[in-house]
Design an enzyme around this catalytic site. Structure first.
Site, PDB file in Angstrom:
ATOM      1  N   ASP A  82       0.833  -1.193   0.000  1.00 49.62           N
ATOM      2  CA  ASP A  82       0.000   0.000   0.000  1.00 49.62           C
ATOM      3  C   ASP A  82       0.873   1.251   0.000  1.00 49.62           C
ATOM      4  O   ASP A  82       2.050   1.199   0.359  1.00 49.62           O
ATOM      5  CB  ASP A  82      -0.900  -0.005   1.263  1.00 49.62           C
ATOM      6  CG  ASP A  82      -2.183   0.787   1.070  1.00 49.62           C
ATOM      7  OD1 ASP A  82      -3.102   0.625   1.887  1.00 49.62           O
ATOM      8  OD2 ASP A  82      -2.252   1.572   0.095  1.00 49.62           O
ATOM      9  N   GLU A 103      -8.147   0.139   3.986  1.00 47.74           N
ATOM     10  CA  GLU A 103      -6.696  -0.052   3.899  1.00 47.74           C
ATOM     11  C   GLU A 103      -6.135  -0.459   5.255  1.00 47.74           C
ATOM     12  O   GLU A 103      -5.368  -1.416   5.360  1.00 47.74           O
ATOM     13  CB  GLU A 103      -6.007   1.237   3.441  1.00 47.74           C
ATOM     14  CG  GLU A 103      -6.194   1.561   1.974  1.00 47.74           C
ATOM     15  CD  GLU A 103      -5.579   2.895   1.601  1.00 47.74           C
ATOM     16  OE1 GLU A 103      -5.554   3.797   2.459  1.00 47.74           O
ATOM     17  OE2 GLU A 103      -5.115   3.033   0.459  1.00 47.74           O
TER      18      GLU A 103
HETATM   19  O1  DER Z   1      -5.179   6.880   0.230  1.00 50.62           O
HETATM   20  C1  DER Z   1      -4.082   6.376   0.523  1.00 50.62           C
HETATM   21  O2  DER Z   1      -3.711   6.169   1.687  1.00 50.62           O
HETATM   22  C2  DER Z   1      -3.170   6.040  -0.600  1.00 50.62           C
HETATM   23  O3  DER Z   1      -2.347   5.002  -0.260  1.00 50.62           O
HETATM   24  C3  DER Z   1      -2.462   7.245  -0.927  1.00 50.62           C
HETATM   25  O4  DER Z   1      -2.807   8.387  -0.404  1.00 50.62           O
HETATM   26  C4  DER Z   1      -1.161   7.255  -1.614  1.00 50.62           C
HETATM   27  O5  DER Z   1      -1.483   7.653  -2.905  1.00 50.62           O
HETATM   28  P1  DER Z   1      -0.414   7.716  -4.077  1.00 50.62           P
HETATM   29  O6  DER Z   1       0.313   6.401  -4.056  1.00 50.62           O
HETATM   30  O7  DER Z   1      -1.265   7.911  -5.288  1.00 50.62           O
HETATM   31  O8  DER Z   1       0.482   8.885  -3.745  1.00 50.62           O
END
Ligand code: DER
Length: 223
Positions: A82, A103
């Site tokens: 993630d 998440e």
């Molecule tokens: O929403 C979240 O936590 C996503 O993981 C995130 O904000 C990271 O997004 P990106 O990989 O598009 O920068």
């Protein structure tokens, strides 16, 4: 841009960590999307995995690239991949994509949680807004509680929809500014105790590995 190359490198490295016959937590956002696409290619080459998505976005992309999906009812992930909005050590602020409730569920349920990022995400001390998923009927009491903690909550407005963002779970999102956050664990406890605030974006002590892509390599930090 440059950071897209860095995100791609981090995502592809994370996909290499996935073992045959395992269950993978599929994060949300553009960096995790690189890992999902790379896993799709490995599935096409014969990798046997099942993915647990964290949003409509990650589920739709996984289906598009051919990753079979399952749920936490069926299995806890061996590994979750993630992204993050800010990283301090192994702590994160997440929720830029308003997916942080599912998440956090999937990332924390996984045996190993691997974060993928570009260098812009790493900061000395958290100073970004903390997203919170809020029960729609709880807007006012949650806003008051956040102000009581020194926060400045702002209801997240949608872009291609009039009115506020509504999450995959049917709730609203506050982005709450706290300035510099010196004690993220303490703030996380305070936020978790607000009735109606279903999930906050401080991921304290959950990440096991941080993969930060750059223009020509991937830096790996393991807890
Ligand atoms: O929403 C979240 O936590 C996503 O993981 C995130 O904000 C990271 O997004 P990106 O990989 O598009 O920068």
């Amino acid at each position: 841009g440059g950071s897209e190359e860095a995100k791609r490198r981090a995502g592809e490295r994370a996909a290499e960590l996935v073992k045959d016959g395992t269950v993978v937590g599929l994060g949300t956002g553009s960096t995790a999307a690189h890992a999902i696409r790379a896993l799709g290619q490995r599935v096409e080459a014969g990798l046997d995995i099942r993915g647990v998505p964290t949003s409509y976005q990650s589920a739709d992309l996984a289906r598009e690239v051919g990753i079979p999906l399952t749920t936490l009812d069926d299995a806890l992930p061996d590994l979750a991949i993630d992204g993050a909005d800010q990283i301090v050590g192994f702590d994160l602020i997440k929720g830029g994509g308003a997916a942080h409730a599912r998440e956090k569920l999937v990332d924390s349920a996984a045996e190993r949680f691997v974060v993928v990022a570009d260098p812009s995400k790493e900061v000395e001390e958290f100073d970004g807004p903390v997203p919170l998923e809020v029960l729609p009927s709880a807007r006012r009491p949650v806003a008051e509680a956040l102000e009581g903690l020194g926060g400045t909550p702002e209801l997240r407005a949608a872009e291609r929809k009039d009115g506020p963002v509504v999450t995959d779970n049917g709730n609203l999102v506050f982005d709450c500014e706290f300035g510099r956050i010196a004690e993220p664990a303490d703030l996380a406890d305070d936020l978790a105790s607000i009735p109606g605030a279903l999930e906050h974006g401080l991921f304290v002590g959950l990440a096991d590995t941080i993969l930060v892509g750059t223009h020509d390599r991937v830096e790996e930090r393991r807890r």
